[in-house]
Design a protein around this motif. Structure first.
Motif: not given
Ligand SMILES: Cc1cc2nc3c(=O)[nH]c(=O)nc-3n(C[C@H](O)[C@H](O)[C@H](O)COP(=O)(O)OP(=O)(O)OC[C@H]3O[C@@H](n4cnc5c(N)ncnc54)[C@H](O)[C@@H]3O)c2cc1C
Length: 397
Positions: A63-72
């Motif tokens: 999430k901190k790496f700003e990747l979570w939105e895509e993984i979610l």
């Protein structure tokens, strides 16, 4: 490519770890070169699910790496976890709400995760990708203080780099060239991964330690689950018939308290549990990450989670593009030791066949059970968030 291109980081191996570290370094404006021996293709549709469990700390870091939105969109949450050991009374159940979290962690198909990482690196102008290419040799660049390494690629080209990240997996050729030795542990077990349809409590995972091995039921949908059987080699005939077909009765017997109506069983993969722990993880300006550094027993789903934590540390030890290798090595070594200790407790004590192991596991589980504080501390350790500043970085609590 013109010869002697210069990069801040050369990353050898574009698996989950190489892609993740490249994407984060590039985001900081650093020039990266990602070298992969195979062709990097988009991942084609597959008709099975290859599970990877992300612990809560990995979720926070991604999430901190700003990747979570895509993984979610690809994840299934785990909210309850039951651990059962030998003695039928030895059962521990953890709930996310005990420590005021929504979820304990998430399950994702590793190919979807890799595809998201690949999308990220392909959209970065700071990453040069060489696929179907390998680093065939490298040497110190004595005339250049800044770009201290010269690498030779298989195609004959040369590159210069400040740092080399070795993320080319368990068969790492660079590690061999550096003559870095590893501690090999053969558990005499094989891990089989299946997908199945079943009836079970939503969002609930189970891990069972018994005399035949370590068994896990990890859901990836409301009626779909991964069944991971890590079986002692000598006990394989108890679970498989002569034609390598799984005996459904043995399976139902193992999981009977946790799931029913197991059907539509699909084989996904199997691994011989010959694991490896590298004795050194860095040399000068070269650092090993992921499977090249350690290939771990899958108990507790630690391998990728440890690498994510190590990448978080790597970013922390970067200042103005300069990496404090000594500080980073020290921090990574501490996290590795603690993960190795957890795995050794799980495999030797909870999963141990001998009488002292049974007694110790009985004692261990009952002491954890005896107080909510101990239970919460144990849970936070499992999730990787004990001593991790998770309250500061946007946890949903
Ligand atoms: C049964 C099982 C279950 C697991 N479950 C979990 C889990 O639930 N949670 C978890 O955290 N971890 C889990 N793990 C561990 C996790 O899978 C690994 O930690 C992770 O995949 C490591 O990725 P990597 O990028 O380091 O290595 P790899 O995935 O092996 O990638 C290495 C890459 O380097 C490339 N390469 C190889 N040689 C060269 C070369 N000479 N030059 C250039 N490129 C090269 C390869 O083609 C590949 O793309 C599990 C492991 C197993 C075996």
């Amino acid at each position: 490519m013109a010869s002697n291109q210069k990069f801040d980081f050369v990353i050898s191996g574009a698996g989950l770890v190489g892609c993740l570290v490249a994407s984060q370094l590039a985001k900081l404006g650093l020039k990266c070169c990602l070298i992969e021996k195979n062709k990097i293709n988009d991942i084609s549709l597959v008709n099975n699910y290859s599970p990877l469990s992300l612990n809560y700390r990995s979720y926070l870091i991604l999430k901190k790496f700003e990747l979570w939105e895509e993984i979610l969109p690809h994840v299934y949450p785990i909210r309850n976890l039951t651990i059962k050991s030998y003695h039928s009374l030895n059962r521990l159940t953890f709930n996310a709400k005990d420590i005021y979290l929504n979820d304990l962690g998430y399950v994702v198909d590793r190919r979807n995760l890799l595809q998201e990482f690949l999308n990220n690196i392909k959209s970065s102008s700071n990453i040069t990708i060489f696929d179907q290419e390998t680093v065939s040799g490298f040497q110190d660049h004595t005339e250049d203080e800044e770009y201290g390494l010269i690498g030779k690629l298989l195609s004959g080209q040369s590159i210069e780099a400040k740092y080399l990240i070795v993320s080319d997996g368990i068969e790492s050729k660079i590690k061999d060239k550096l003559n870095i030795k590893s501690l090999k542990i053969d558990y005499s077990q094989i891990s089989f991964v299946f997908n199945a349809k079943a009836f079970f409590k939503k969002y609930s995972a189970v891990q069972i330690f018994n005399k035949y091995g370590i068994f896990a039921g990890i859901p990836y949908g409301n009626d779909r689950t991964n069944i991971i059987l890590t079986i002692n080699k000598k006990d394989i005939p108890i679970f498989f018939n002569d034609k390598d077909k799984i005996k459904k009765n043995s399976l139902q017997n193992i999981f009977k308290d946790y799931m029913s109506d197991i059907s539509d069983l699909k084989f996904v993969s199997q691994y011989n549990l010959l694991t490896s722990r590298s004795k050194e993880i860095s040399r000068n300006n070269i650092i090993l990450l992921g499977n090249s550094s350690q290939l771990l027993h899958p108990v507790g789903a630690q391998g990728f989670n440890l690498a994510v934590n190590n990448i978080d540390s790597l970013i922390k030890f970067l200042g103005n593009g300069k990496l404090d290798i000594a500080g980073l090595t020290n921090e990574i070594n501490k996290s590795r030791e603690s993960v190795f200790d957890n795995i050794d407790v799980a495999t030797n004590i909870l999963g141990g066949e001998k009488i002292p192991s049974k007694l110790l596991s009985f004692f261990l589980i009952n002491s954890i059970k005896s107080s909510q504080t101990m239970k919460n501390t144990f849970l936070k350790n499992m999730l990787g968030i004990n001593n991790y500043p998770y309250l500061n970085i946007g946890a949903d609590i």
